[in-house]
Design a protein around this motif. Structure first.
Motif, PDB file in Angstrom:
ATOM      1  N   LEU A 120       3.293  -7.192  -1.525  1.00  0.00           N
ATOM      2  CA  LEU A 120       4.491  -7.972  -1.241  1.00  0.00           C
ATOM      3  C   LEU A 120       4.224  -9.467  -1.452  1.00  0.00           C
ATOM      4  O   LEU A 120       5.049 -10.167  -2.043  1.00  0.00           O
ATOM      5  N   ILE A 121       3.057  -9.932  -0.974  1.00  0.00           N
ATOM      6  CA  ILE A 121       2.708 -11.344  -1.153  1.00  0.00           C
ATOM      7  C   ILE A 121       2.529 -11.661  -2.641  1.00  0.00           C
ATOM      8  O   ILE A 121       3.011 -12.681  -3.133  1.00  0.00           O
ATOM      9  N   LEU A 122       1.875 -10.768  -3.345  1.00  0.00           N
ATOM     10  CA  LEU A 122       1.655 -10.967  -4.784  1.00  0.00           C
ATOM     11  C   LEU A 122       2.993 -10.999  -5.538  1.00  0.00           C
ATOM     12  O   LEU A 122       3.205 -11.842  -6.413  1.00  0.00           O
ATOM     13  N   ALA A 123       3.905 -10.119  -5.190  1.00  0.00           N
ATOM     14  CA  ALA A 123       5.226 -10.084  -5.836  1.00  0.00           C
ATOM     15  C   ALA A 123       5.990 -11.377  -5.556  1.00  0.00           C
ATOM     16  O   ALA A 123       6.662 -11.923  -6.432  1.00  0.00           O
ATOM     17  N   THR A 124       5.896 -11.899  -4.331  1.00  0.00           N
ATOM     18  CA  THR A 124       6.554 -13.152  -3.973  1.00  0.00           C
ATOM     19  C   THR A 124       5.983 -14.305  -4.783  1.00  0.00           C
ATOM     20  O   THR A 124       6.731 -15.148  -5.305  1.00  0.00           O
TER      21      THR A 124
END
Length: 165
Positions: free
Chosen positions: A1-5
């Motif tokens: 999720l952090i990487l996608a953000t």
């Protein structure tokens, strides 16, 4: 999720950078054409006219006819009667939002005949250009009695009048 953000934020910044670069290229090409027209007027010792379709963003550079376009006359001669120096070009990624004149008037649409003389631009004119998404703005100024064309991302103002010698 952090990487996608993080990827999402990076892609938004990249899209904005690409849009600004495309706008800068468009405005730079327009400014370069105006500079070339002003320099040609000085080099040839003749008036050069730029016919600018404000609404569509198309512009053509003509050598002014011998009779010339006198102050107060409407429009230019037909294209067949004038020598085209730079064929019609257009603004691809931007449009002219407003044109301001020394007398305080503004133009938002229609046609403009901008004149370069052997002494430089016949008047000072400010252009405000927007990108095709209305997000980024550039400013351009042709200075009277010079061949100067200034491009800026900051709003430009009319130069202070200088005392005549």
């Amino acid at each position: 999720l952090i990487l996608a953000t993080l990827i999402g934020l990076a892609s938004l910044n990249l899209v904005g950078l690409v849009q600004r670069t495309r706008l800068d290229e468009d405005v730079s090409r327009f400014a370069q054409t105006l500079r070339l027209a002003a320099e040609q007027a000085v080099f040839l010792g003749r008036d050069i006219e730029i016919l600018l379709e404000v609404t569509d963003g198309y512009y053509t550079v003509y050598e002014a006819s011998e009779s010339g376009t006198e102050e107060g006359q409407e429009g230019m001669e037909s294209e067949e009667e004038q020598k085209i120096l730079i064929p019609t070009r257009g603004l691809n990624r931007s449009y002219i939002d407003v044109i301001e004149y020394e007398d305080g008037s503004r133009q938002y649409s229609g046609e403009l005949v901008l004149k370069a003389t052997p002494e430089g631009w016949s008047s000072t004119v400010l252009f405000s250009l927007l990108d095709d998404r209305d997000e980024h703005q550039r400013y351009l100024r042709c200075d009277r009695m010079t061949t100067r064309v200034i491009v800026s991302s900051q709003e430009l103002e009319f130069p202070e009048p200088q005392a005549e010698l």
